[in-house]
Design an enzyme around this catalytic site. Structure first.
Site: not given
Length: 501
Positions: A314, A325, A339
């Site tokens: 999460s 990224d 999740k």
């Protein structure tokens, strides 16, 4: 799969079965529906209600029937949506503040018993000498066998200064261990930090709570006070189950360029279609200043490694995904939980609420982590001999009714390590019996040692995960010998092209 660790929960943190959510809190939900109500189906519900009231063997209170109906309706949606009664709602609100009443143990289910995953330092369970791997077989006079994890957790919860007696089955002990523990209020520090060795710092976040960003900022300032010329930083998110979304945004913002997108969400409602930026208004309330304002400028450029594993879920995946990224950090460890959904808390009365999945979240590059997780840049298992019990843990893609990954339809096949062979399972159990509990941030922390090797420019010992090939119905197996990866084999590329929604 045999002995899987199911539905890990945190008793001390007020959590019940399931992995902690990336949560947002909302006011009373008084929204009009766009579709007409299904009158016929609602009439059937009323008929069943009346039938139970008139024909059931014993009288049943109206409140019980209606509460259970709401609970069942919400729980049928996905593994993370839930109805929160007065007690559960209170515990959840306390949980986000880092202050809890409980025993101080992280638990899961194994073979019908409650298994202790880890006691929290200086908690009642820690002082009672409960150990990882202990099985709780009785709660006071109630056998645990047959109880759900949720029911067992509720029995272990209670008021401060009340007692509960646990019957423990421990490996290599012939007789059960009976111990009485006094419940107490536990304040959990979600951030730890220290200099591992000269020039190299370790920053661990165990859960994302409301104070996490402020606590992290203080820890980072302390690290730079000790050594203004830190050469490398390890951000440890292993076994971090998530928590509040602003915490994840703030932690990411500490290391990323100013004002860049950190995470985006997309759902049915207009307010669930959003982009969250590395700006103060997204991680700190107006009542306080910017907790990141006094961070040393060097923290934006210090070489970084982020450690993740199957227990990273999460909000911790939001942070790892954003830093990955932007090529801000190298991700090391094993594939995370997966999740990728946001739970919004909608109050339905003064002291009850619904925790409802309202959106999926996406990394700055538009990747959905749902049912897939973060795949490390360098796969390094927990020990030189393998990933221990981590390989047996349930991931999001194993949960019934989990949301699919809308960006990657093949993600369902990428469930990480799949161990079906009895021989391999027995090997892992035997290894776990011999191994002493791992304390993160110590000299025995193998993954941390490999992270430091990477920061120093030394070779890193990596392994290749076993991935289930669903089309062939077989496992794709790698050589069991570790590969030695030189640091220049993982090079940062250009900054991501952020997709706005």
């Amino acid at each position: 799969m045999g002995k899987r660790l199911k539905n890990i929960g945190l008793i001390s943190l007020g959590m019940v079965a399931g992995v902690a959510a990336s949560m947002q809190f909302s006011a009373m939900a008084q929204k009009s529906t766009t579709a007409p109500l299904p009158v016929e189906e609602l009439r059937q519900l009323a008929d069943v209600f009346g039938l139970i009231k008139s024909d059931y063997v014993e009288p049943v209170e109206d409140n019980k029937l209606l509460t259970e109906a709401i609970s069942g309706m919400v729980a049928s949606l996905d593994p993370h949506s839930a109805y929160l009664d007065k007690k559960s709602f209170k515990e959840l609100r306390e949980g986000t503040q880092g202050k809890f009443v409980g025993l101080g143990i992280e638990v899961g289910m194994e073979d019908g018993y409650v298994k202790i995953i880890s006691p929290i330092e200086d908690s009642p369970a820690y002082r009672a000498n409960l150990k990882p791997g202990d099985l709780i077989t009785r709660l006071d006079s109630t056998p645990v066998k047959g109880l759900s994890l949720d029911d067992a957790v509720k029995k272990m919860r209670g008021e401060p200064n009340t007692k509960i007696t646990l019957t423990i089955s421990r490996k290599n002990e012939d007789k059960p261990i009976v111990v009485t523990i006094v419940r107490e209020t536990i304040k959990v520090q979600s951030v730890k930090a220290k200099m591992i060795e000269p020039g190299y710092a370790w920053l661990r976040i165990s859960q994302f709570q409301e104070p996490t960003v402020e606590d992290m900022a203080k820890k980072i300032q302390g690290l730079y006070a000790q050594d203004p010329n830190i050469k490398g930083l390890v951000l440890d998110l292993r076994n971090d189950p998530g928590g509040v979304l602003p915490g994840a945004i703030g932690v990411s913002a500490a290391f990323l360029p100013k004002d860049v997108p950190v995470v985006s969400t997309n759902g049915q409602l207009p307010d669930s279609k959003a982009i969250f930026y590395a700006k103060r208004e997204f991680y700190a309330s107006r009542a306080v200043g910017d907790p990141l304002a006094k961070l040393p400028e060097a923290v934006k450029n210090v070489p970084m490694v982020v450690l993740v594993n199957t227990g990273s879920a999460s909000a911790s995946e939001i942070v790892a995904g954003a830093l990955q990224d932007y090529k801000r950090a190298t991700i090391i460890g094993t594939q995370s939980f997966g999740k990728g959904s946001v739970q919004t808390i909608r109050q339905i009365s003064a002291d009850t609420a619904v925790k409802l999945t309202t959106a999926r979240y996406y990394t700055p590059n538009g990747r959905s982590i749902q049912a897939k997780g973060i795949v490390p840049d360098l796969n390094v298992e927990e020990t030189a001999d393998g990933d221990g019990f981590n390989v047996l843990r349930t991931r999001e893609s194993d949960l019934q009714k989990h949301l699919v990954n809308d960006k990657d339809k093949e993600a369902e096949a990428g469930k990480g390590k799949v161990v079906d062979e009895l021989e391999e399972e027995n090997r892992l159990v035997a290894l776990a019996k011999k191994a002493k509990p791992l304390e993160y941030g110590t000299k025995d922390d193998y993954q941390l040692a490999q992270a430091l090797n990477h920061l120093k420019g030394l070779p890193v010992k990596t392994t290749v995960a076993k991935i289930e090939d669903k089309e062939e119905g077989k496992e794709s197996k790698s050589d069991s010998k570790p590969d030695v990866v030189k640091p220049d084999s993982v090079k940062p590329d250009a900054k991501p092209e952020v997709k706005k929604k």
